[in-house]
Motif scaffolding. Structure first.
Motif, PDB file in Angstrom:
ATOM      1  N   ARG A 196       1.074  -1.364  -0.085  1.00  0.00           N
ATOM      2  CA  ARG A 196       0.042   0.181  -0.098  1.00  0.00           C
ATOM      3  C   ARG A 196       0.975   1.174  -0.026  1.00  0.00           C
ATOM      4  N   HIS A 197       1.783   1.278   1.044  1.00  0.00           N
ATOM      5  CA  HIS A 197       2.891   2.271   0.883  1.00  0.00           C
ATOM      6  C   HIS A 197       3.380   2.879  -0.434  1.00  0.00           C
ATOM      7  N   ASP A 198       3.934   1.894  -1.108  1.00  0.00           N
ATOM      8  CA  ASP A 198       4.620   2.166  -2.491  1.00  0.00           C
ATOM      9  C   ASP A 198       3.828   2.402  -3.458  1.00  0.00           C
ATOM     10  N   LYS A 199       2.712   1.446  -3.669  1.00  0.00           N
ATOM     11  CA  LYS A 199       1.809   1.700  -4.703  1.00  0.00           C
ATOM     12  C   LYS A 199       0.670   2.688  -4.722  1.00  0.00           C
ATOM     13  N   LEU A 206       0.125   5.099  -1.309  1.00  0.00           N
ATOM     14  CA  LEU A 206       0.080   6.106  -0.344  1.00  0.00           C
ATOM     15  C   LEU A 206       1.230   7.119  -0.989  1.00  0.00           C
ATOM     16  N   THR A 207       2.253   6.759  -1.436  1.00  0.00           N
ATOM     17  CA  THR A 207       3.452   7.414  -1.916  1.00  0.00           C
ATOM     18  C   THR A 207       2.886   8.518  -3.038  1.00  0.00           C
ATOM     19  N   PRO A 208       2.219   8.090  -4.110  1.00  0.00           N
ATOM     20  CA  PRO A 208       1.725   8.970  -5.219  1.00  0.00           C
ATOM     21  C   PRO A 208       0.620   9.651  -4.657  1.00  0.00           C
ATOM     22  N   ILE A 209      -0.175   9.374  -3.691  1.00  0.00           N
ATOM     23  CA  ILE A 209      -1.220   9.923  -3.360  1.00  0.00           C
ATOM     24  C   ILE A 209      -0.812  11.052  -2.602  1.00  0.00           C
ATOM     25  N   ALA A 210       0.295  10.853  -1.976  1.00  0.00           N
ATOM     26  CA  ALA A 210       0.623  12.048  -0.959  1.00  0.00           C
ATOM     27  C   ALA A 210       1.304  13.073  -1.699  1.00  0.00           C
ATOM     28  N   GLY A 211       1.951  12.898  -2.967  1.00  0.00           N
ATOM     29  CA  GLY A 211       2.384  13.674  -3.783  1.00  0.00           C
ATOM     30  C   GLY A 211       1.217  14.754  -4.327  1.00  0.00           C
ATOM     31  N   SER A 212       0.091  13.867  -4.848  1.00  0.00           N
ATOM     32  CA  SER A 212      -0.977  14.818  -5.285  1.00  0.00           C
ATOM     33  C   SER A 212      -1.510  15.427  -4.501  1.00  0.00           C
ATOM     34  N   LEU A 213      -1.679  15.170  -3.288  1.00  0.00           N
ATOM     35  CA  LEU A 213      -2.351  15.875  -2.032  1.00  0.00           C
ATOM     36  C   LEU A 213      -1.621  17.122  -1.933  1.00  0.00           C
ATOM     37  N   ALA A 214      -0.151  17.087  -1.824  1.00  0.00           N
ATOM     38  CA  ALA A 214       0.583  18.353  -1.474  1.00  0.00           C
ATOM     39  C   ALA A 214       0.088  19.296  -2.643  1.00  0.00           C
ATOM     40  N   THR A 215      -0.054  18.906  -3.905  1.00  0.00           N
ATOM     41  CA  THR A 215      -0.370  19.845  -4.941  1.00  0.00           C
ATOM     42  C   THR A 215      -1.585  20.497  -4.874  1.00  0.00           C
ATOM     43  N   ALA A 255     -11.341  12.345  -3.789  1.00  0.00           N
ATOM     44  CA  ALA A 255     -11.093  11.729  -5.019  1.00  0.00           C
ATOM     45  C   ALA A 255     -10.084  12.180  -5.986  1.00  0.00           C
ATOM     46  N   ASP A 256     -10.130  13.599  -5.942  1.00  0.00           N
ATOM     47  CA  ASP A 256      -9.223  14.328  -7.004  1.00  0.00           C
ATOM     48  C   ASP A 256      -7.716  13.973  -6.838  1.00  0.00           C
ATOM     49  N   SER A 269      -5.261   5.203 -11.929  1.00  0.00           N
ATOM     50  CA  SER A 269      -4.397   3.799 -12.099  1.00  0.00           C
ATOM     51  C   SER A 269      -4.139   3.045 -10.786  1.00  0.00           C
ATOM     52  N   ILE A 270      -4.365   3.737  -9.815  1.00  0.00           N
ATOM     53  CA  ILE A 270      -4.165   3.092  -8.269  1.00  0.00           C
ATOM     54  C   ILE A 270      -5.266   2.224  -8.015  1.00  0.00           C
ATOM     55  N   ASP A 271      -4.876   1.017  -7.502  1.00  0.00           N
ATOM     56  CA  ASP A 271      -5.958   0.073  -7.122  1.00  0.00           C
ATOM     57  C   ASP A 271      -6.696   0.648  -5.903  1.00  0.00           C
ATOM     58  N   LYS A 272      -7.880   0.805  -6.057  1.00  0.00           N
ATOM     59  CA  LYS A 272      -8.982   1.447  -5.088  1.00  0.00           C
ATOM     60  C   LYS A 272      -8.844   0.788  -3.808  1.00  0.00           C
ATOM     61  N   ALA A 273      -8.478  -0.788  -3.761  1.00  0.00           N
ATOM     62  CA  ALA A 273      -8.428  -1.460  -2.616  1.00  0.00           C
ATOM     63  C   ALA A 273      -7.234  -1.014  -1.769  1.00  0.00           C
TER      64      ALA A 273
END
Length: 208
Positions: A11-14, A16-25, A127-128, A133-137
């Motif tokens: 979960r962290h790699d696939k 949380l990490t990309p979502i954290a980057g998008s959340l910062a933006t 959701a934004d 491409s990220i697995d919703k699970a």
């Protein structure tokens, strides 16, 4: 590797990490034009810290039955402001864009004690910030937002490193007193800078 560690590492790699980057933006866009923001940062909770939290015991039983769904700060965001006066102003600017689950003003238990101060919020993850491409699970429902001043942030980071680092030795009594002393100094400095800021703003408004 435990099942908890392996599941969280995925979960962290696939996710949380990309979502954290998008959340910062996302947060930086919301804060455009807002003055006296020192920084906005986001991060996924580290694997070691998640596993330590997920395996905590309460009354000799696991505190969490389903840590991947129950632990709400798998993604953390921080907005660091210059002055105490800025904290509620920033909260008012940001919070209308999120659904708040929990709001917590953290202060020491007693008035004569000094320690960590800050505003913490558990918010629904928009959701934004989740790429299709990220697995919703693998996507958590919530994230934690902290809004604090420079002094609150600096003190809490140093205090956490000194007192909670895995494998570190517990602080001795005199060291704990030194920690309390630095906390009191940070508390006082925060208020002094805030008073100076308000005094300056008052002069500028009266001059205008």
């Amino acid at each position: 590797m435990s099942d908890i560690e392996g599941d969280y590492r995925l979960r962290h790699d696939k996710a949380l990490t990309p979502i954290a980057g998008s959340l910062a933006t996302y947060l930086n866009d919301l804060l455009k034009g807002i003055q006296r923001i020192d920084r906005v940062s986001t991060r996924p909770k580290s694997i070691d810290r998640f596993v330590a939290k997920a395996t905590k015991l309460k009354d000799d039983r696991p505190k969490y039955d389903d840590p991947l769904h129950q632990i709400q700060d798998q993604i953390g965001a921080r907005i660091i402001t210059f002055y105490l006066e800025d904290v509620p102003r920033v909260a008012d600017a940001v919070l209308p864009y999120f659904h708040a689950i929990e709001r917590q003003k953290i202060v020491p238990e007693r008035e004569w004690e000094f320690g960590y101060f800050g505003q913490h919020y558990i918010l629904m993850l928009p959701a934004d910030v989740v790429d299709s491409s990220i697995d919703k699970a693998l996507v958590p429902e919530f994230f934690e937002l902290q809004i604090k001043t420079l002094f609150q942030h600096a003190w809490s980071e140093a205090e956490h490193d000194l007192g909670y680092k895995p494998g570190s030795q517990p602080l001795e009594a005199d060291q704990l007193r030194q920690l309390a002393y630095t906390s009191a100094q940070a508390w006082g400095a925060d208020r002094m800078f805030n008073e100076l800021f308000l005094a300056r703003e008052g002069v500028l408004r009266s001059a205008g």
